[in-house]
Design an enzyme around this catalytic site. Structure first.
Site, PDB file in Angstrom:
ATOM      1  CG  HIS A   1     -22.824  68.066  26.391  1.00 43.58           C
ATOM      2  ND1 HIS A   1     -23.077  69.296  27.019  1.00 43.58           N
ATOM      3  CD2 HIS A   1     -23.851  67.270  26.715  1.00 43.58           C
ATOM      4  CE1 HIS A   1     -24.194  69.076  27.592  1.00 43.58           C
ATOM      5  NE2 HIS A   1     -24.282  67.823  27.662  1.00 43.58           N
TER       6      HIS A   1
ATOM      7  CG  HIS B   1     -27.519  64.739  25.357  1.00 46.67           C
ATOM      8  ND1 HIS B   1     -28.765  65.376  25.572  1.00 46.67           N
ATOM      9  CD2 HIS B   1     -26.520  65.009  26.187  1.00 46.67           C
ATOM     10  CE1 HIS B   1     -28.514  66.121  26.718  1.00 46.67           C
ATOM     11  NE2 HIS B   1     -26.965  65.839  27.030  1.00 46.67           N
ATOM     12  CD  GLU B   2     -23.501  62.951  26.630  1.00 44.91           C
ATOM     13  OE1 GLU B   2     -22.531  63.702  27.067  1.00 44.91           O
ATOM     14  OE2 GLU B   2     -24.598  62.723  27.338  1.00 44.91           O
TER      15      GLU B   2
END
Length: 218
Positions: free
Chosen positions: A175, A171-172
């Site tokens: 980004h 997820h990170e």
């Protein structure tokens, strides 16, 4: 201001970070629609001197805690650098721990991270994002990933993550590539936080899939 968060602007990133850190309290989190969330972040190559980097990392951690969240990437506070922080105390039941593989993760700084899937296994669960407040959706991700990165001191990280920690890493890092979890989500599963609390607290999204009418990957 939007222009200060635009990666195409010529303003030095050190000035932007200094301005952010001049204000007390958690950093403001930008939300979906801000262009900084949709452009690949710059690889970190000393744009912030060691002292400023240390202060910025501390601010990212404080902002993550205040949100609260288990990860935060620099673009989420308007800074287009490939830096993220993760930390998860994993305050969940034993059932959730077993089903989701959610175990405590210590605080980590990821500089210039990238990941690759290990094996063919997929994990499918609801997921949310501090930059898409109020909503969650089901996302299929690699069940196991190999992460390569540097830490805040420039030391190499080469580690395999499984379970929920693997989801946080993906997820990170996404980004930093200009991606939101919604880009990978089953949109029929999109649910408000209130509906999540009222209906979909089960450890897996199987019931949500049956009721909302979407298929879970094999």
């Amino acid at each position: 201001m939007a222009s200060e968060r635009d990666p195409s602007a010529s303003r030095p990133l050190s000035e932007l970070v200094e301005e952010l850190l001049a204000h007390e309290g958690p950093l403001p989190i930008v939300t979906a629609g801000d262009p900084v969330l949709r452009r690949p972040a710059e690889p970190f190559a000393g744009q912030l001197d060691p002292g400023l980097l240390t202060r910025f990392v501390a601010a990212l951690r404080a902002t993550m805690h205040a949100a609260p969240g288990v990860g935060l990437a620099a673009p989420q506070v308007g800074v287009p650098l490939r830096i993220a922080v993760i930390e998860d105390p994993a305050p969940v039941s034993e059932e959730v721990r077993v089903v989701r593989g959610r175990v405590p993760q210590p605080f980590r700084v990821l500089v210039n991270p990238s990941y690759e899937g290990v094996g063919a296994g997929r994990a499918v669960f609801f997921e949310g994002c501090l930059s898409v407040p109020g909503w969650q959706a089901v996302v299929a991700r690699h069940a196991e990933v190999r992460l390569t990165a540097l830490d805040e001191r420039g030391r190499a990280i080469d580690e395999v993550f499984t379970g929920w920690p693997a989801r946080i890493v993906q997820h990170e890092t996404d980004h930093l590539d200009g991606m939101l979890y919604l880009d990978r989500a089953e949109l029929r599963s999109l649910s408000s936080n209130q509906e999540m609390a009222d209906r979909w607290t089960q450890p897996t999204p199987a019931e949500a899939a049956a009721v909302l009418g979407f298929a879970l990957p094999d």
